[in-house]
Design a protein around this motif. Sequence first.
Motif, short mmCIF file in Angstrom:
data_model
loop_
_atom_site.label_atom_id
_atom_site.label_comp_id
_atom_site.label_asym_id
_atom_site.label_seq_id
_atom_site.Cartn_x
_atom_site.Cartn_y
_atom_site.Cartn_z
N ALA A 90 -19.52 -31.07 -30.80
CA ALA A 90 -19.43 -31.45 -32.20
C ALA A 90 -18.13 -32.21 -32.47
O ALA A 90 -18.13 -33.26 -33.13
CB ALA A 90 -19.52 -30.22 -33.09
N SER A 91 -17.04 -31.70 -31.91
CA SER A 91 -15.78 -32.39 -32.20
C SER A 91 -15.73 -33.74 -31.48
O SER A 91 -15.10 -34.68 -31.96
CB SER A 91 -14.58 -31.52 -31.84
N SER A 92 -16.43 -33.84 -30.34
CA SER A 92 -16.43 -35.12 -29.63
C SER A 92 -17.18 -36.19 -30.42
O SER A 92 -16.90 -37.38 -30.28
CB SER A 92 -17.05 -34.95 -28.24
N ILE A 93 -18.14 -35.80 -31.21
CA ILE A 93 -18.85 -36.80 -32.03
C ILE A 93 -18.38 -36.77 -33.47
O ILE A 93 -19.00 -37.36 -34.35
CB ILE A 93 -20.37 -36.60 -31.98
N ASN A 94 -17.28 -36.06 -33.68
CA ASN A 94 -16.72 -36.01 -35.03
C ASN A 94 -17.71 -35.42 -36.04
O ASN A 94 -18.00 -36.00 -37.08
CB ASN A 94 -16.30 -37.41 -35.44
N SER A 95 -18.22 -34.28 -35.68
CA SER A 95 -19.26 -33.68 -36.51
C SER A 95 -18.85 -32.29 -36.96
O SER A 95 -18.04 -31.62 -36.32
CB SER A 95 -20.56 -33.58 -35.68
N LEU A 96 -19.40 -31.87 -38.07
CA LEU A 96 -19.26 -30.48 -38.47
C LEU A 96 -20.11 -29.64 -37.53
O LEU A 96 -21.01 -30.16 -36.87
CB LEU A 96 -19.78 -30.28 -39.89
N PHE A 97 -19.81 -28.35 -37.47
CA PHE A 97 -20.64 -27.50 -36.63
C PHE A 97 -20.85 -26.14 -37.27
O PHE A 97 -19.89 -25.49 -37.69
CB PHE A 97 -20.02 -27.35 -35.24
N TYR A 98 -22.08 -25.73 -37.34
CA TYR A 98 -22.39 -24.39 -37.84
C TYR A 98 -23.48 -23.77 -36.99
O TYR A 98 -24.40 -24.46 -36.55
CB TYR A 98 -22.89 -24.44 -39.29
N GLU A 99 -23.35 -22.48 -36.79
CA GLU A 99 -24.49 -21.77 -36.25
C GLU A 99 -25.15 -21.06 -37.42
O GLU A 99 -24.47 -20.45 -38.26
CB GLU A 99 -24.07 -20.78 -35.17
N THR A 100 -26.44 -21.16 -37.47
CA THR A 100 -27.16 -20.63 -38.64
C THR A 100 -28.32 -19.75 -38.21
O THR A 100 -28.76 -19.79 -37.06
CB THR A 100 -27.76 -21.77 -39.48
N SER A 101 -28.77 -18.97 -39.15
CA SER A 101 -30.03 -18.29 -38.97
C SER A 101 -30.79 -18.37 -40.29
O SER A 101 -30.39 -17.77 -41.28
CB SER A 101 -29.81 -16.82 -38.59
N ALA A 102 -31.85 -19.13 -40.27
CA ALA A 102 -32.66 -19.24 -41.49
C ALA A 102 -33.29 -17.89 -41.79
O ALA A 102 -33.47 -17.51 -42.94
CB ALA A 102 -33.73 -20.32 -41.32
N LEU A 103 -33.60 -17.17 -40.73
CA LEU A 103 -34.23 -15.85 -40.89
C LEU A 103 -33.29 -14.86 -41.58
O LEU A 103 -33.64 -14.25 -42.58
CB LEU A 103 -34.64 -15.31 -39.51
#
Lengths: 541, 223
Positions: B142-155
């Motif tokens: 994520a940091s290499s592409i300059n992106s935010l990063f989250y782990e999520t669970s819709a459940l």
Amino acid sequence: MAEAKEADRLPDHVDHYESSDQGDFNENEAPGDSHEKILIASDSYEDLNYDDIAVSSFGKPYSGSIIDIVRHNSCSDEKEADASSLNLINESSAESSNEDQNEGQVKDLSADKVPEDVGEGMKLEIRENEDFGPEWRQKKKHLFIFSSAGKPIYSRHGSEDKLVTIMGVMQALVSFVQVSGDNMRCIIAGDHKFIFLNRDQIVLVGVSSAGDSSTQIVLQLSYVYNQIISVLTYTSLHKIFKQRRNYDLRRLLSGAEKFIDNLVNMMDTEPGFLLGAIRCLPLDAPVREMIEQTIVLNAKVKDLVFAVMLANNQLISLVRMKKYFLSAMDLHLIINLVNASESFKTAESWTPICLPKFDSSGFLQAHISYLDENSQTCLLLLSVDREAFFTLSECKNKIQERLLKYNSLRAISDSLATTSYSIQQCGITDLRHFLYKSKSIAQYTSPELEAPYLTPADQERLFGLYHYLHHRIHSPARPLKILYYVGEQETLLGWMTQGFELYTVFGPLVTKTNAIHAINKLLRWIKKEEDQLFILNSVTF
Amino acid sequence: MSTRTTKSLEGKVVVVGSQGVGKTSVVIRYVGGMFSKAVSPTIGASFFTYKFNLGNYRVKLQVWDTAGQERFRSMAPMYYRKANAAMLVYDITSSDSFYDIKDWVKELKNNVDTPLVLCLVGNKCDLEESRAVSKDEAEEYASSINSLFYETSALKNMGVDEAFLQVAKQMVHLYETNPNSGLNTMDLYMKSESTHSDDNNTDIKLDAKTSPNNSTSGSGCGC
């Protein structure tokens, strides 16, 4: 665009039959007849032969005439003298046996060595594989699709991965026959029919022991083929296989299998596919008019080709661009798309769809949304503009608003609540069920299924009877105008005229005279109700 | 609700990723606040809108939830065109779905010429026991592409709101700092928006939304 044939017809206002419910119904006064083109009955069953489906809009022509073998479990005492044409492969080859002349003999693979070997081979494969035990074998209808390179694409029952050997055998058969410049079309093995439909890059094989005729199975296969085209377009299908002959089409079809599943299931229960006709949701004429006007008023935007409103697989209204027509077959695919997809219920969707009869080379963009909270009434706006989503979304909001204001959605859900009409309403004793198709508008009507057709098994049997009646009347070798058939549990009467097709099911004890009186009365009833049962006006933007 | 001093910002968010990673579930969790076990595969793309207040801004997110199926891949440009943000969703139990993200990023970088807020979303993080993509690896990517990063669970409703909120914040930031953000076209929308304020169902959820503070679980490592 193929033009629908303009059948000659009488004006609607000829009312002289009102006086009595006796006497003959003038067969030229087809109920639900209309001068206006509403739907194109493009695939009238008579036109369906290999030449037609192979050539119509794509692919290279195939030679030869229609095949026709008949075997019917339910009504097997009928000699199928009309089943005169070939049943297997080469028109010219001596290999095609003469079994078709007497179906009683058709208890085994009667064609010569090639199919016989294959039959053995298949059985062997099946035995070897636990997944395809008795249960699998006992399925009445199978559907296999594979590429011309032999790669499995789809199987109705069982995983196509595990069926790869069987498909390989089928592919071998197809190409073996192709080498000699012919086309594999049909194998009869006992109660089973293997019908092959070899299109440019893919081969569809329908296996049925349900008693449908070969032509009917071909029709089903071509629906399935069109479903695939609808997902991919003919152009891209063609391109893919041109680039890589052994491409695994499942990659592109992943997620679309459910459309095929749903389609074949629907074809097992829904007579519209067999008849090439659409069922309309019964609505009072003013209500329908109001809905149509609402659509015309609010969705008059550039590039919008069709606006289709559906509920429970029935057509509520169809508004089209002036120059363009929707064919019944394409509408069946639209109905199938809506019927098979739950995801449209969550939010407005914007999805590409190819309508093979309309244009097999490209996609239309469909704005799909449900108008009511119960997700019953579905509106599809089909445009050629890929950027039109927001415009169409706005149209949809306006349509929805106006329909709510005038209680049209309420009328629709009321109509849906009563599924259809009861046979009682026609007021004809001993008439159990019927199918009536008006040819000029490609629409049909039928009452609810009532006793004695309440269990799935009985409904299946009824459907089988209709298949039989339909097949006999449309038999290419000896088409019939009227067929009166006394079966074990019911009496069937079918009547086909230039304007309509009528299939009726009576109790077993009805006399011929009574049955004929009854259908005259029935036709008068349908005529009286035609405004409600059918869409008779073609509405354009 | 929106006073004249509040600015209105409309952002287009496209949600992409492989088949079955839970794009629709994430979106429905965010927009509808629920989870359905019987989400059926998306056909084409579904469109959702979501409105909420963020600082001085009245934000309206137009969310395109795209289909993950291969056959719709060629349609993707239609959905990500003029997007301001992309949610790149993968399934933490499927490394393939993670690798597919790289193709998406490449495609987006090549085809979207306006600045694009990226947010890598590792969904199904409740399935820790069958994890196939480590958090470190994803974070690094994520940091290499300059992106935010989250782990999520819709459940389990973990991380979803935060991810969208951060995306919205980034878009606001982008709008304020970059005059060519593509977001400034929203002036046009502002006027038209005042005429029809539809989406009443999304407004209802606003209160729950306006106080976003609870979690910092995801590491917003964007720009």
